[in-house]
Scaffold this motif. Structure first.
Motif, mmCIF file in Angstrom:
data_model
loop_
_atom_site.group_PDB
_atom_site.id
_atom_site.type_symbol
_atom_site.label_atom_id
_atom_site.label_comp_id
_atom_site.label_asym_id
_atom_site.label_seq_id
_atom_site.Cartn_x
_atom_site.Cartn_y
_atom_site.Cartn_z
ATOM 1 N N LEU A 125 2.512 -50.531 32.981
ATOM 2 C CA LEU A 125 2.562 -50.837 31.681
ATOM 3 C C LEU A 125 2.677 -49.591 30.576
ATOM 4 O O LEU A 125 3.333 -49.447 29.688
ATOM 5 C CB LEU A 125 1.297 -51.652 30.943
ATOM 6 N N ALA A 126 1.997 -48.385 31.198
ATOM 7 C CA ALA A 126 1.953 -47.270 30.289
ATOM 8 C C ALA A 126 3.375 -46.416 30.465
ATOM 9 O O ALA A 126 3.893 -45.890 29.544
ATOM 10 C CB ALA A 126 0.962 -46.208 30.947
ATOM 11 N N VAL A 127 3.866 -46.559 31.821
ATOM 12 C CA VAL A 127 5.316 -45.981 32.100
ATOM 13 C C VAL A 127 6.437 -46.864 30.968
ATOM 14 O O VAL A 127 6.952 -46.170 30.339
ATOM 15 C CB VAL A 127 5.535 -46.008 33.415
ATOM 16 N N TRP A 151 -5.071 -39.675 30.294
ATOM 17 C CA TRP A 151 -5.698 -40.227 29.017
ATOM 18 C C TRP A 151 -5.314 -41.712 28.975
ATOM 19 O O TRP A 151 -6.114 -42.518 28.844
ATOM 20 C CB TRP A 151 -5.119 -39.458 27.697
ATOM 21 N N ILE A 152 -3.970 -42.173 29.241
ATOM 22 C CA ILE A 152 -3.666 -43.406 29.321
ATOM 23 C C ILE A 152 -4.158 -44.136 30.256
ATOM 24 O O ILE A 152 -4.810 -45.259 30.169
ATOM 25 C CB ILE A 152 -1.976 -43.491 29.436
ATOM 26 N N VAL A 153 -4.352 -43.622 31.610
ATOM 27 C CA VAL A 153 -5.038 -44.422 32.605
ATOM 28 C C VAL A 153 -6.433 -44.656 32.264
ATOM 29 O O VAL A 153 -7.233 -45.611 32.497
ATOM 30 C CB VAL A 153 -5.128 -43.342 33.965
ATOM 31 N N ASP A 154 -7.157 -43.731 31.682
ATOM 32 C CA ASP A 154 -8.615 -43.610 31.126
ATOM 33 C C ASP A 154 -8.718 -44.852 29.881
ATOM 34 O O ASP A 154 -9.631 -45.668 30.206
ATOM 35 C CB ASP A 154 -8.991 -42.340 30.481
ATOM 36 N N LYS A 155 -7.912 -44.939 29.334
ATOM 37 C CA LYS A 155 -7.722 -45.923 28.060
ATOM 38 C C LYS A 155 -7.431 -47.433 28.547
ATOM 39 O O LYS A 155 -8.065 -48.403 28.083
ATOM 40 C CB LYS A 155 -6.701 -45.455 27.060
ATOM 41 N N LEU A 156 -6.426 -47.519 29.470
ATOM 42 C CA LEU A 156 -5.907 -48.780 29.847
ATOM 43 C C LEU A 156 -6.205 -49.116 31.235
ATOM 44 O O LEU A 156 -6.340 -50.422 31.629
ATOM 45 C CB LEU A 156 -4.128 -48.650 30.006
ATOM 46 N N GLY A 157 -6.922 -48.165 32.004
ATOM 47 C CA GLY A 157 -7.203 -48.445 33.330
ATOM 48 C C GLY A 157 -6.045 -48.314 34.439
ATOM 49 O O GLY A 157 -4.983 -48.594 34.124
ATOM 50 N N MET A 158 -6.589 -48.126 35.606
ATOM 51 C CA MET A 158 -5.455 -47.769 36.769
ATOM 52 C C MET A 158 -4.326 -49.019 36.854
ATOM 53 O O MET A 158 -3.208 -48.745 37.142
ATOM 54 C CB MET A 158 -6.212 -47.670 38.143
ATOM 55 N N ARG A 199 -5.565 -27.990 38.566
ATOM 56 C CA ARG A 199 -5.404 -27.339 37.317
ATOM 57 C C ARG A 199 -7.211 -27.307 36.933
ATOM 58 O O ARG A 199 -7.809 -28.487 37.070
ATOM 59 C CB ARG A 199 -4.722 -28.001 36.135
ATOM 60 N N GLU A 200 -7.618 -26.220 36.602
ATOM 61 C CA GLU A 200 -8.919 -26.280 36.166
ATOM 62 C C GLU A 200 -9.113 -26.841 34.700
ATOM 63 O O GLU A 200 -10.187 -27.348 34.461
ATOM 64 C CB GLU A 200 -9.552 -24.668 36.214
ATOM 65 N N GLU A 201 -8.156 -26.469 33.866
ATOM 66 C CA GLU A 201 -8.033 -27.247 32.589
ATOM 67 C C GLU A 201 -6.690 -27.772 32.281
ATOM 68 O O GLU A 201 -5.629 -27.051 32.637
ATOM 69 C CB GLU A 201 -8.366 -26.024 31.772
ATOM 70 N N LEU A 202 -6.859 -29.106 31.600
ATOM 71 C CA LEU A 202 -5.587 -29.478 31.082
ATOM 72 C C LEU A 202 -5.723 -29.447 29.438
ATOM 73 O O LEU A 202 -6.678 -29.361 28.887
ATOM 74 C CB LEU A 202 -5.452 -30.887 31.498
ATOM 75 N N PRO A 203 -4.396 -29.292 28.988
ATOM 76 C CA PRO A 203 -4.254 -29.554 27.374
ATOM 77 C C PRO A 203 -4.846 -30.621 26.831
ATOM 78 O O PRO A 203 -5.094 -31.856 27.671
ATOM 79 C CB PRO A 203 -2.964 -29.297 27.015
ATOM 80 N N HIS A 204 -5.316 -30.712 25.663
ATOM 81 C CA HIS A 204 -5.923 -31.966 24.939
ATOM 82 C C HIS A 204 -4.803 -32.959 24.979
ATOM 83 O O HIS A 204 -3.708 -32.896 24.690
ATOM 84 C CB HIS A 204 -6.237 -31.755 23.641
ATOM 85 N N PRO A 205 -5.046 -34.183 25.318
ATOM 86 C CA PRO A 205 -3.930 -35.453 25.395
ATOM 87 C C PRO A 205 -3.386 -35.663 24.230
ATOM 88 O O PRO A 205 -2.198 -35.969 23.971
ATOM 89 C CB PRO A 205 -4.953 -36.630 26.071
#
Length: 439
Positions: free
Chosen positions: A108-110, A96-103, A230-236
C-alpha cells in the motif's frame, strides 16, 4: 492481407522475443523490419520517392524523436532516484512508512507514493525511478517477493491516477484538443471508476502476493542491495520534502511550462535532497553517474519500441486498421474505447493511441451528437490498457531497466494490474455513461 499479417506478426514477434529476454535495442528494429518487408515499404530513403514512407526514416524518426523530447526528463528523474537512495532518504521514508502502517502495508505504501506523484503530474517513468529505491526497502523489510515491485509501481501510476479526471498527465490532456473538453471531463464517472480500480486492483495484487508467499517465495537480495548498514539516517519528514518539492513544482508550473515543468521539478528535487541530506551521502558524484547511465539505458529501451510504432504507423495495413476500428457499429463510446485501446497496443503508447485515433474519432462522433465529456473520459481510460502489453516502453523500462527483473517473473502480475484492471475500468465507464451518469 499480407500487410496485415506482417503488422500483426511483427507485434507478436516483438512480444515473443521480449518475453524471452532478448535486448529490445535489437528486437524492436528487427520486428519493425519484418513489418516493413511484409508491407512493401522501401528499406532506405534512397530507394523511396522523395518524402515517401520507408523503414529507416520511420524507425529513426520515432526513435530519435522520443529521445529528443524526453531525455532531460529521464536524466533528471534517474538522478533524483539515485540521490534519494544514496543519501538514505528513500530508506528513511520507507522505514517511517513501515513503522506507521506496519509491515503488512508495504504494498500500500508503494502504491500510495506512486499515486501521489503521478496525480501531481510527475511522469510515469520518473515515478518509477523515484519510488523504486523505497519499494526495495519496503519489500525487503516486509520480506515480500521483489518480482511484484513492478506491478506495485505500475498499479499506483498507470491505473486509477494517470487517466482520471483532474490528472495533469498527458493522457488526460490530449482529448481536450480534439473534443473541446476540460481536464475534469466526466469527473463523476471518473471518480467511481478510479475507486473501483483502486480497490479491486489492490485486492487482486495483495491476493497474488499472499499466494506467492504461501508458496515459499520471499525477498531475495542482490549484490546491488548489499550496502553497509547506516549508522544514521536522515529524518523521515525531511526526506519527504524532496518528494513534495517534485509534486508541488510539477503541479504549479504545469500550465506555464507543460512537460518542461517536470525537468524543473525533478532538478529541484535533486537540489532539495542534497541541501537537506548532504551530510548523509555516501558518494554524491557516484550516485549522479549511476543515475545518468540508468537514464540512458531506460530511454534507449523505450525509444526502441517507439521506433517500432513509427514504422507501423506508415504501413497501409495500419491505415486499414484505423479505418475499421473507428467505424465499429454500436455505441460510439465502445467504438472509441476499442479504437484507442488497439492503436495504443500497436504503438506501445497510450498517448500515441489517442493522438492517432482522436483526430478521426473526435469530429466523427461529435457530429453524431456523442457527449464530449463521456468520450473524453472513455478514451482516456482505454488508452491506459493495451499500451501495457509486454513490448510497451513503460513496461520494458520498469521491469528490465529499473527493477532488473525478467518479463517471465514480473509481467504476469504487472499485466494483470495494467491491462486487465484498466479494461474493466473502461467497461464500467461505458456502462455508467450509457445509464446517463455524468451526462
Amino acid at each position: 492481407m499480407l500487410g496485415m499479417i506482417g503488422m500483426i506478426g511483427g507485434l507478436v514477434l516483438l512480444i515473443w522475443l521480449t518475453m524471452r529476454g532478448m535486448n529490445l535495442l535489437i528486437v524492436a528494429p528487427l520486428a519493425a523490419l519484418f513489418v516493413a518487408l511484409m508491407n512493401g515499404l522501401p528499406l532506405f530513403p534512397q530507394l523511396a520517392e522523395k518524402g515517401a514512407a520507408n523503414y529507416l526514416t520511420g524507425y529513426m524518426e520515432g526513435f530519435s524523436g522520443f529521445i529528443m523530447s524526453w531525455y532531460l526528463m529521464f536524466l533528471a528523474g534517474a538522478i533524483f532516484g539515485k540521490v534519494m537512495e544514496d543519501s538514505g532518504a528513500a530508506d528513511a521514508v520507507s522505514k517511517w512508512i513501515v513503522d506507521k502502517l506496519g509491515m503488512k502495508q508495504a504494498v500500500l505504501a508503494v502504491v500510495a507514493a506512486c499515486a501521489v506523484l503521478t496525480y501531481g503530474g510527475v511522469s510515469l517513468f520518473v515515478v518509477a525511478f523515484s519510488v523504486y529505491p523505497m519499494a526495495v526497502s519496503l519489500f525487503k523489510e516486509a520480506d515480500l517477493p521483489r518480482r511484484f515491485i513492478p506491478a506495485a509501481l505500475a498499479f499506483g501510476s498507470t491505473t486509477f491516477t494517470m487517466t482520471s479526471a483532474g490528472s495533469p498527465e498527458i493522457q488526460n490532456w490530449i482529448p481536450i484538443e480534439f473534443l473541446g473538453t476540460t481536464p475534469l471531463a466526466g469527473w463523476e464517472v471518473s471518480l467511481i471508476v478510479a475507486v473501483f480500480m483502486m480497490v479491486f486492483g489492490y485486492w487482486w495484487l495483495r491476493k497474488m502476493i499472499r499466494k506467492a508467499v504461501s508458496n515459499g517465495e520471499h525477498f531475495i537480495e542482490r549484490e546491488s542491495d548489499h550496502r553497509e548498514e547506516r549508522e544514521e539516517l536522515p529524518h523521515p519528514l525531511l526526506s519527504l520534502i524532496p518528494l513534495l518539492v517534485v509534486l508541488i513544482v510539477s503541479f504549479g508550473f504545469h500550465d506555464s511550462l507543460g512537460t518542461s515543468a517536470l525537468i524543473v521539478a525533478l532538478s529541484g528535487g535533486v537540489i532539495a535532497t542534497y541541501l537537506l541530506n548532504r551530510r548523509y551521502f555516501r558518494n554524491f558524484g557516484k550516485a549522479v553517474s549511476e543515475g545518468t547511465v540508468g537514464a540512458v539505458v531506460a530511454i534507449a529501451n523505450t525509444a526502441a519500441v517507439v521506433g517500432f510504432g513509427g514504422v507501423v504507423k506508415q504501413t497501409p495495413a495500419f491505415a486499414t486498421v484505423v479505418d475499421g476500428i473507428t467505424n465499429i457499429p454500436g455505441s460510439p463510446l465502445i467504438g472509441g474505447a476499442v479504437a484507442v485501446g488497439i492503436i495504443a497496443g500497436l504503438t506501445g503508447s497510450s498517448s500515441g493511441g489517442q493522438a492517432i485515433a482522436l483526430p478521426l474519432l473526435g469530429p466523427h462522433y461529435l457530429d453524431m451528437g456523442v457527449n464530449a465529456e463521456a468520450l473524453h473520459r472513455t478514451v482516456a481510460l482505454s488508452s491506459g490498457s493495451l499500451d501495457s502489453l509486454p513490448h510497451g516502453g513503460y513496461t520494458v523500462t520498469t521491469i528490465r531497466s529499473i527493477a532488473g527483473e525478467t518479463h517471465k517473473d514480473a509481467y504476469p502480475a504487472m499485466g494483470a494490474m495494467t491491462v486487465i484492471v484498466p479494461i474493466l475500468g473502461s467497461i464500467l465507464a461505458v456502462i455508467l455513461f450509457s445509464l446517463g451518469l455524468g451526462i
